[in-house]
Design an enzyme around this catalytic site. Structure first.
Site, PDB file in Angstrom:
ATOM      1  N   PHE A  51       0.863  -1.179   0.000  1.00  0.00           N
ATOM      2  CA  PHE A  51       0.000   0.000   0.000  1.00  0.00           C
ATOM      3  C   PHE A  51       0.900   1.229   0.000  1.00  0.00           C
ATOM      4  O   PHE A  51       1.675   1.447   0.924  1.00  0.00           O
ATOM      5  CB  PHE A  51      -0.917   0.032   1.226  1.00  0.00           C
ATOM      6  CG  PHE A  51      -1.903   1.164   1.182  1.00  0.00           C
ATOM      7  CD1 PHE A  51      -3.152   0.981   0.607  1.00  0.00           C
ATOM      8  CD2 PHE A  51      -1.584   2.416   1.679  1.00  0.00           C
ATOM      9  CE1 PHE A  51      -4.074   2.036   0.540  1.00  0.00           C
ATOM     10  CE2 PHE A  51      -2.491   3.474   1.613  1.00  0.00           C
ATOM     11  CZ  PHE A  51      -3.734   3.276   1.046  1.00  0.00           C
ATOM     12  N   ASP A 104       9.669   3.042   1.469  1.00  0.00           N
ATOM     13  CA  ASP A 104       8.449   3.738   1.880  1.00  0.00           C
ATOM     14  C   ASP A 104       8.306   3.553   3.390  1.00  0.00           C
ATOM     15  O   ASP A 104       7.836   2.532   3.869  1.00  0.00           O
ATOM     16  CB  ASP A 104       7.246   3.152   1.138  1.00  0.00           C
ATOM     17  CG  ASP A 104       5.927   3.819   1.529  1.00  0.00           C
ATOM     18  OD1 ASP A 104       5.878   4.482   2.590  1.00  0.00           O
ATOM     19  OD2 ASP A 104       4.929   3.656   0.802  1.00  0.00           O
ATOM     20  N   LYS A 137       2.985  11.042   7.893  1.00  0.00           N
ATOM     21  CA  LYS A 137       2.281  10.611   9.100  1.00  0.00           C
ATOM     22  C   LYS A 137       2.853  11.204  10.384  1.00  0.00           C
ATOM     23  O   LYS A 137       2.544  12.311  10.759  1.00  0.00           O
ATOM     24  CB  LYS A 137       2.210   9.089   9.145  1.00  0.00           C
ATOM     25  CG  LYS A 137       1.306   8.485   8.061  1.00  0.00           C
ATOM     26  CD  LYS A 137       1.084   7.014   8.272  1.00  0.00           C
ATOM     27  CE  LYS A 137       0.255   6.386   7.158  1.00  0.00           C
ATOM     28  NZ  LYS A 137      -1.138   6.832   7.107  1.00  0.00           N
TER      29      LYS A 137
END
Length: 462
Positions: A151, A236, A265
């Site tokens: 993802f 990532d 985040k």
């Protein structure tokens, strides 16, 4: 303003679900009401949420990792107030700001020494988009390789690298020249790279969907393969990074030196969207190689002073409160406590993770009666059993968690890094009770299963 925000909040209190049903995502409202998550939260502090009835909830989602420092951390609040009080010039565009330079300096100091340049953006998905463009321009190659079940975000380029088909359905055609390989499969990766036409291999050190961990030698050897075939090795770390796994970066568990690290985040402190790409000077200098190319890629709101201040404050809080160490300690204790339950509960198959990124996997039991009950749930909707964990965990124990991915019986915990020993005990005790209830076929499975199967079958019929 003729009406203050405080006045609006008071005047319209409790209208959350009505407003979203009328003006936003109606299906999300239906989902929350169906599973009993239709609470009206009125305040939040640290790892806790509070509803309009004064109930306290332990949040093990942390906004999908955004609230790594907990909600409304006073140090982040103060940093944002300082920026507002200073009345700084912001986003002048034909200028370079001081706070963005300071944050770049500080975040690069946390990176492997080969990464000396930073690019700021607004989100993790934007960081992925930037990495795709930078990799293609630097290598003069087009293809991007990613892992199955990955993802990387939901914007078009990031979506093209998404390993879950449910997110892609109906949004094509997506980017050409992308290819997936199985996670943890070095032979497949080498086969994809050996034609020497791959710009970048973009990977999550630990996959967020399912919390899938690599074998010990997978990522070091994947890095070696990328070096061998001239492919950029791009980590990532949008969810795994910034103290989440008990290291500042998850790549530290394998001593990696990627060509780029993607982040977002936790860097926001939970307030202002921010993302970034740390990269080698070679990549930065290749993309921005002339004065007339100084603006070939950017983002209007990136490097805004509020976001930069939040990032600086977040890094300071992580250091001051020793949150890397806390994630390793409390996370390890939660994993150990849940793992100890496996011999007692035949639905419980595995507990895995690093730091405070934890997965609890369930599967078909040995008992014939329980096996039949499990099969009934799976026949209605694959992965439905996991809801017999998350729903009572929420309703009976006021712990907010999530299923780790579509169609899987894996419950995922992504708590704020500030969780305490008291919270650890709350989690372990609640899970013990909830899993024990599933062992009674006439209990949790029957009650919740009947309700969930009914809704799943209606959805299929519709």
């Amino acid at each position: 303003m003729s009406k203050t925000i405080a006045a609006l909040l008071k005047e319209r209190a409790g209208e959350n679900f009505q407003l979203h049903d009328e003006h936003l995502n109606t299906q999300m409202v239906r989902v929350l009401k169906t599973i009993g998550y239709d609470r009206v939260y009125t305040r939040a502090q640290g790892p806790y949420l509070y509803d309009d009835k004064g109930n306290e909830y332990l949040d093990l989602l942390s906004g999908f990792g955004v609230f790594a420092l907990g909600r409304n951390h006073p140090a982040i609040v103060q940093a944002l107030k300082d920026v507002l009080d200073a009345q700084l010039p912001d986003m002048v565009q034909m200028d370079v700001s001081l706070l963005s330079g300071i944050l770049a300096e500080q975040i690069l100091a946390k990176c492997p020494p080969n990464l000396t340049k930073a690019f700021f953006c607004n989100s993790g998905a934007e960081a992925v988009e930037a990495a795709i463009k930078f990799a293609r321009y630097t290598t003069k190659r087009e293809k991007i390789v990613y892992c199955e079940h990955a993802f990387h975000g939901l914007t078009l380029g990031a979506l093209s690298l998404n390993g879950e088909e449910i997110f892609k359905e109906g949004f094509g055609p997506l980017l050409p020249s992308v290819a997936s390989v199985p996670f943890n499969d070095l032979a497949s990766l080498e086969k994809a790279l050996q034609s020497k036409d791959v710009a970048a291999f973009i990977f999550e050190p630990i996959q967020g969907k399912g919390v899938n961990l690599p074998d010990d030698d997978y990522l070091p050897q994947a890095q070696a393969l990328c070096r061998k075939y001239g492919t950029l090795f791009v980590a990532d770390e949008i969810q795994t990074g910034i103290a989440r796994t008990g290291k500042f970066w998850a790549i530290e568990h394998w001593n990696l030196e990627p060509d780029m690290i993607l982040m977002a985040k936790a860097l926001s402190g939970g307030f202002i969207p921010v993302g970034a790409v740390a990269m080698t000077s070679k990549i930065m200098d290749a993309v921005f190689n002339r004065m007339d190319r100084a603006v070939v890629h950017g983002s209007t709101f990136s490097k805004n002073n509020m976001a930069m201040a939040a990032g600086i404050a977040a890094l300071q809080v992580i250091e001051d409160e020793k949150l890397v160490e806390n994630a390793a300690k409390i996370g390890g204790e939660i994993i150990d406590g849940l793992t100890a339950m496996i011999p007692r509960y035949d639905f419980l198959k595995q507990v895995r993770g690093k730091g405070l990124m934890i997965a609890v996997e369930f599967g078909s039991p040995d008992s014939l009666l329980r096996k039949a009950a499990f099969a009934g749930l799976e026949a209605a909707n694959k992965g439905l059993f996991s809801q017999t964990i998350t729903i009572p965990l929420f309703k009976n124990h006021r712990i907010l968690s999530q299923v780790a991915g579509h169609g899987m019986n894996v419950v995922k915990f992504l708590p704020p890094l500030v969780v305490s020993e008291k919270d650890r005990d709350w989690i372990i005790s609640a899970m013990d009770q909830v899993i024990a209830d599933t062992q009674e076929v006439g209990g949790a499975i029957k009650d919740l299963g009947k309700n969930l199967i009914s809704h799943a079958l209606k959805a299929k019929a519709g």
